[in-house]
Design a protein around this motif. Structure first.
Motif, PDB file in Angstrom:
ATOM      1  N   ARG A   1      11.557  25.380 -23.390  1.00 44.01           N
ATOM      2  CA  ARG A   1      11.248  24.572 -24.573  1.00 44.01           C
ATOM      3  C   ARG A   1      12.527  24.035 -25.225  1.00 44.01           C
ATOM      4  N   VAL A   2      13.547  24.887 -25.281  1.00 41.38           N
ATOM      5  CA  VAL A   2      14.821  24.463 -25.853  1.00 41.38           C
ATOM      6  C   VAL A   2      15.416  23.318 -25.036  1.00 41.38           C
ATOM      7  N   ALA A   3      15.324  23.445 -23.705  1.00 41.28           N
ATOM      8  CA  ALA A   3      15.839  22.387 -22.831  1.00 41.28           C
ATOM      9  C   ALA A   3      15.093  21.070 -23.027  1.00 41.28           C
ATOM     10  N   ASP A   4      13.825  21.186 -23.478  1.00 43.06           N
ATOM     11  CA  ASP A   4      13.022  19.979 -23.728  1.00 43.06           C
ATOM     12  C   ASP A   4      13.255  19.406 -25.121  1.00 43.06           C
ATOM     13  N   GLY A   5      14.154  20.055 -25.900  1.00 43.79           N
ATOM     14  CA  GLY A   5      14.508  19.484 -27.186  1.00 43.79           C
ATOM     15  C   GLY A   5      14.099  20.278 -28.409  1.00 43.79           C
ATOM     16  N   GLU A   6      13.386  21.380 -28.248  1.00 47.92           N
ATOM     17  CA  GLU A   6      12.976  22.171 -29.411  1.00 47.92           C
ATOM     18  C   GLU A   6      14.156  22.996 -29.940  1.00 47.92           C
ATOM     19  N   ARG A   7      14.159  23.249 -31.255  1.00 45.33           N
ATOM     20  CA  ARG A   7      15.126  24.167 -31.841  1.00 45.33           C
ATOM     21  C   ARG A   7      14.778  25.587 -31.386  1.00 45.33           C
ATOM     22  N   LEU A   8      15.806  26.418 -31.233  1.00 43.76           N
ATOM     23  CA  LEU A   8      15.592  27.768 -30.727  1.00 43.76           C
ATOM     24  C   LEU A   8      14.602  28.541 -31.584  1.00 43.76           C
ATOM     25  N   LYS A   9      14.729  28.468 -32.912  1.00 42.59           N
ATOM     26  CA  LYS A   9      13.825  29.218 -33.784  1.00 42.59           C
ATOM     27  C   LYS A   9      12.384  28.719 -33.646  1.00 42.59           C
ATOM     28  N   ASP A  10      12.221  27.401 -33.511  1.00 45.56           N
ATOM     29  CA  ASP A  10      10.873  26.846 -33.351  1.00 45.56           C
ATOM     30  C   ASP A  10      10.260  27.273 -32.024  1.00 45.56           C
ATOM     31  N   ALA A  11      11.079  27.272 -30.974  1.00 38.31           N
ATOM     32  CA  ALA A  11      10.589  27.680 -29.652  1.00 38.31           C
ATOM     33  C   ALA A  11      10.165  29.146 -29.670  1.00 38.31           C
ATOM     34  N   CYS A  12      10.943  29.997 -30.327  1.00 36.87           N
ATOM     35  CA  CYS A  12      10.601  31.417 -30.423  1.00 36.87           C
ATOM     36  C   CYS A  12       9.296  31.601 -31.196  1.00 36.87           C
ATOM     37  N   GLY A  13       9.118  30.831 -32.245  1.00 35.84           N
ATOM     38  CA  GLY A  13       7.889  30.936 -33.024  1.00 35.84           C
ATOM     39  C   GLY A  13       6.676  30.512 -32.229  1.00 35.84           C
ATOM     40  N   ALA A  14       6.843  29.487 -31.358  1.00 42.14           N
ATOM     41  CA  ALA A  14       5.710  28.998 -30.568  1.00 42.14           C
ATOM     42  C   ALA A  14       5.336  29.953 -29.448  1.00 42.14           C
ATOM     43  N   VAL A  15       6.316  30.645 -28.886  1.00 38.22           N
ATOM     44  CA  VAL A  15       6.080  31.508 -27.724  1.00 38.22           C
ATOM     45  C   VAL A  15       5.735  32.937 -28.132  1.00 38.22           C
ATOM     46  N   ALA A  16       6.137  33.344 -29.318  1.00 34.79           N
ATOM     47  CA  ALA A  16       5.884  34.716 -29.769  1.00 34.79           C
ATOM     48  C   ALA A  16       4.400  35.054 -29.673  1.00 34.79           C
ATOM     49  N   THR A  17       4.098  36.284 -29.299  1.00 31.88           N
ATOM     50  CA  THR A  17       2.720  36.741 -29.133  1.00 31.88           C
ATOM     51  C   THR A  17       2.444  37.863 -30.122  1.00 31.88           C
ATOM     52  N   GLU A  18       1.231  38.387 -30.060  1.00 34.32           N
ATOM     53  CA  GLU A  18       0.848  39.480 -30.954  1.00 34.32           C
ATOM     54  C   GLU A  18       1.716  40.709 -30.734  1.00 34.32           C
ATOM     55  N   GLY A  19       2.140  40.924 -29.488  1.00 27.53           N
ATOM     56  CA  GLY A  19       2.933  42.116 -29.184  1.00 27.53           C
ATOM     57  C   GLY A  19       4.428  41.892 -29.266  1.00 27.53           C
ATOM     58  N   VAL A  20       4.869  40.637 -29.363  1.00 28.36           N
ATOM     59  CA  VAL A  20       6.297  40.320 -29.415  1.00 28.36           C
ATOM     60  C   VAL A  20       6.536  39.386 -30.601  1.00 28.36           C
ATOM     61  N   SER A  21       7.319  39.848 -31.567  1.00 25.10           N
ATOM     62  CA  SER A  21       7.559  39.046 -32.765  1.00 25.10           C
ATOM     63  C   SER A  21       8.586  37.952 -32.504  1.00 25.10           C
ATOM     64  N   LYS A  22       8.634  36.988 -33.405  1.00 25.95           N
ATOM     65  CA  LYS A  22       9.604  35.890 -33.319  1.00 25.95           C
ATOM     66  C   LYS A  22      11.026  36.436 -33.352  1.00 25.95           C
ATOM     67  N   ARG A  23      11.279  37.426 -34.219  1.00 24.87           N
ATOM     68  CA  ARG A  23      12.618  38.010 -34.342  1.00 24.87           C
ATOM     69  C   ARG A  23      13.032  38.709 -33.052  1.00 24.87           C
ATOM     70  N   GLU A  24      12.101  39.502 -32.454  1.00 24.47           N
ATOM     71  CA  GLU A  24      12.410  40.209 -31.200  1.00 24.47           C
ATOM     72  C   GLU A  24      12.718  39.221 -30.089  1.00 24.47           C
ATOM     73  N   LEU A  25      11.960  38.153 -30.056  1.00 21.67           N
ATOM     74  CA  LEU A  25      12.146  37.157 -29.003  1.00 21.67           C
ATOM     75  C   LEU A  25      13.477  36.418 -29.197  1.00 21.67           C
ATOM     76  N   TYR A  26      13.805  36.106 -30.442  1.00 19.61           N
ATOM     77  CA  TYR A  26      15.077  35.431 -30.741  1.00 19.61           C
ATOM     78  C   TYR A  26      16.251  36.294 -30.279  1.00 19.61           C
ATOM     79  N   ASP A  27      16.188  37.594 -30.610  1.00 19.30           N
ATOM     80  CA  ASP A  27      17.259  38.510 -30.206  1.00 19.30           C
ATOM     81  C   ASP A  27      17.343  38.620 -28.683  1.00 19.30           C
ATOM     82  N   ALA A  28      16.167  38.608 -28.002  1.00 24.65           N
ATOM     83  CA  ALA A  28      16.174  38.718 -26.547  1.00 24.65           C
ATOM     84  C   ALA A  28      16.813  37.491 -25.913  1.00 24.65           C
ATOM     85  N   VAL A  29      16.588  36.315 -26.470  1.00 24.19           N
ATOM     86  CA  VAL A  29      17.179  35.088 -25.938  1.00 24.19           C
ATOM     87  C   VAL A  29      18.698  35.143 -26.095  1.00 24.19           C
TER      88      VAL A  29
END
Length: 276
Positions: free
Chosen positions: A242-270
């Motif tokens: 998503r980032v490669a397609d032009g999305e901001r990293l925080k926005d991409a994390c928010g879109a991909v985050a699931t019930e079991g994985v929070s936006k913050r956890e995903l951001y840190d993993a990236v």
């Protein structure tokens, strides 16, 4: 008079399961199209019903050839009752093509509800059945059977299928290899008959039981796959795409985050993946 096609569900074993409407239809239909005419006549005799209409055979090998004549009967105003050896016509039995032909000709089609091995097995399985799929008969050859079983690895719905007593042991052994021995299931044998039996357990347990030999008509119920909790690192590639397609990293994390994985956890993993 308006003709119609009537689909009649017949008993799977216990003639007491025949509905009053089926009895009336057998006695009054102008034409009875039967998968096996001898079995249908035996059923009528057991029900103390006299078939007054013409009885014609309607099994797989003659289904296509019989269609024009049966459609013509209905167009002429007659009632055609379609019955199979057991259960509901068109469910892994002859009937679908005749129903489709009648619909194409804008002719009336109705159904007499009744016995079904699919719903009976589901009810007896003790497995979750709010959502289920029906796959007919399992493939005969091992390669095709394993390919089919592989489609059930992530299938969340409970699955119902028919199997021959001569192949059930091989099918369950294949299921253990493809789906794992801990997946739960139920093997329903001779439903509604004198020697009805339902075996419930893990696939490993059922395969061990079937290896000794199984007789009778069989319906198998497989539990659906349990969802596997996502890990943050499993979602990193999707975020980066998503980032490669032009999305901001925080926005991409928010879109991909699931019930079991929070936006913050995903951001840190990236960020961790980038640093490594």
């Amino acid at each position: 008079m308006t003709g119609r096609l009537v689909l009649g569900a017949t008993p799977m074993g216990d003639v007491g399961d025949a509905s009053p409407r089926l009895r009336a239809a057998l006695a009054s239909a102008d034409v009875v199209a039967a998968e096996d005419t001898r079995r249908t006549k035996s059923l009528a005799a057991a029900l103390d019903v006299t078939i007054t209409g013409r009885v014609v055979s309607f099994y797989d090998q003659v289904e296509t050839a019989r269609l024009p004549g049966l459609v013509a009967e209905i167009e002429a105003g007659n009632t055609v009752l379609l019955v199979t050896d057991a259960g509901m016509p068109s469910v892994s039995d002859p009937g679908y093509r005749l129903v489709a032909a009648c619909v194409d000709a804008d002719l009336a089609v109705t159904c007499l509800p009744g016995p079904s091995a699919v719903t009976t097995a589901l009810a007896l399985s003790a497995l979750p059945v709010e959502r289920f799929c029906f796959d007919g008969f399992a493939p005969r050859k091992r390669g095709a059977r394993e390919s089919w079983l592989s489609t059930l690895v992530t299938e969340g719905r409970t699955c119902v299928f028919f199997e021959s007593p001569h192949r059930i042991a091989d099918t369950l052994a294949d299921a253990v290899r493809v789906l794992g021995g801990e997946r739960r299931g139920a093997v329903c044998r001779e439903l509604t008959k004198t020697y009805e039996e339902v075996r419930r357990g893990t696939l490993a347990e059922l395969a061990e039981w079937a290896a000794e030999g199984v007789r009778g008509e069989i319906t198998v119920v497989l539990d659906g796959a349990r969802p596997v909790a996502a890990r943050p690192e499993d979602l990193v590639d999707e975020v980066e795409r998503r980032v490669a397609d032009g999305e901001r990293l925080k926005d991409a994390c928010g879109a991909v985050a699931t019930e079991g994985v929070s936006k913050r956890e995903l951001y840190d993993a990236v960020l961790a993946a980038r640093n490594s």
